[in-house]
Design an enzyme around this catalytic site. Sequence first.
Site, PDB file in Angstrom:
ATOM      1  CE  LYS A 284      -4.284  -0.144   1.095  1.00  0.00           C
ATOM      2  NZ  LYS A 284      -5.380   0.329   0.289  1.00  0.00           N
ATOM      3  CD  GLU A 291      -7.323   8.368   1.936  1.00  0.00           C
ATOM      4  OE1 GLU A 291      -8.156   7.605   2.435  1.00  0.00           O
ATOM      5  OE2 GLU A 291      -6.106   8.117   1.908  1.00  0.00           O
TER       6      GLU A 291
END
Length: 461
Positions: A284, A291
């Site tokens: 990841k 965000e």
Amino acid sequence: MSNRMWGGRFASGPAAIMEEINASIDFDKRLASQDIRGSLAHAEMLGKTGILDKSDVEAIQGGLKAVQAEIEAGSFTFSRALEDIHMNVESRLKDLVGPAAGRLHTARSRNDQVATDMKLWVRDTIDGLDEQLADLQLALAEKALEFAGAVMPGFTHLQSAQPVTFGHHLLAYVEMVARDRGRLADARRRLNECPLGAAALAGTSFPIDRAFTAGLLGFDRPTANSLDSVSDRDFALETLSAAAICAVHLSRFAEEIVLWTSAQFGFVRLSDAFSTGSSIMPQKRNPDAAELVRGKSGRILGALMGLLVVMKGLPLTYSKDMQEDKEGVFDALQSLSLCIAAMSGMVRDMEPDVKRLKRWAGAGYATATDLADWLVRVLEMPFRDAHHVTGRLVGLASARDIGLEKLTLAEMQEVEPRITDEVFAVLGVERSVKSRTSYGGTAPANVRGQAKRWIGRLQKE
Ligand code: ARG
């Protein structure tokens, strides 16, 4: 103990819960320097007009500076029993300079004082935000210049629409931010009238000079109506609404960054400096900053809505409800500042994957409009007919799951016999963007020109 400021009328102090709901010092201590600035100017005016003796003014101003120094040094003790920043400062002033301190509040109330403090704070903050937004624009324009010719897919409905360039996409945000700055500047211009001297609500019988105080504090003029001065918070609402619109712009861009950095899009890459990992999934690279910019827009919008609702039922003039303006305004504008800084950082950091952008630019029959335009230009077909012919060609290609450029000339001529092999030239994405030379269009030469114009303008500011 009865209150030091209004103890004359009171025999005993407040209930604990009264103090808890009433006190604002935990958050309005942020107004300390604005409060002291306002008091210094008020004292100066009281001296100038002869309302106070020079010696009292000197004592008060010396004391206020000492309070400011204590607050900056972190040695000031804020007290909840003293409710708010105004009474905390004044009480400490009394410790430091004695009876002269009691004269500072002549021809003033906490109502005009708090309105002035808030205006000063909002004004200071707008100035900081404007500088940050200019820097974001510069980051965007510089990246736009670098990638003025990098073809990428342009979307409507998040479906492939027409090829555009990466630089053009970034410059769209430069324009949005320019309007955001314009809105903040408008709010600043309208707020820049000084409420000090409106006193509690009706003005004062002392011969004050409001224009003088306004000038000392950098306001354009004093507010014209004392009732309005202490009862309205539209300057905060207007700034919050400009902030909310700006936050929405940043949030949309943040959303695009989230999409773009996904494996499926893969349009841009953020370096390690702007990515976070996962504690379980080793592959990841999460775009947390983007965000959070998207997420924080929620509290900024919420602050606007919150204050609108606080204000909407209040009769003139001041009501204590208005103390609830502060936390939302502080939080929203501080959050916006953080979001702008994070966005500038991400823009400077991001590297577009130029090859991949170009590959996807042609996907989804993105040059179909170029084909239709060609039919109009070369065969002099009405656009609606050209749209129909192109639609049939797209249908043909899509049934075979190939691009338009993979159809043979013979296949195309079955749909429209007058098509020649010149048509293949317009099916390329580079050619498509180069042809969009109308003012404001995506042609790389346009984009380069606009990016340079912005960079020049921003560097001159
Ligand atoms: N802490 C108050 C506020 O923020 C200051 C004004 C108080 N005025 C009053 N009349 N109680 O609104």
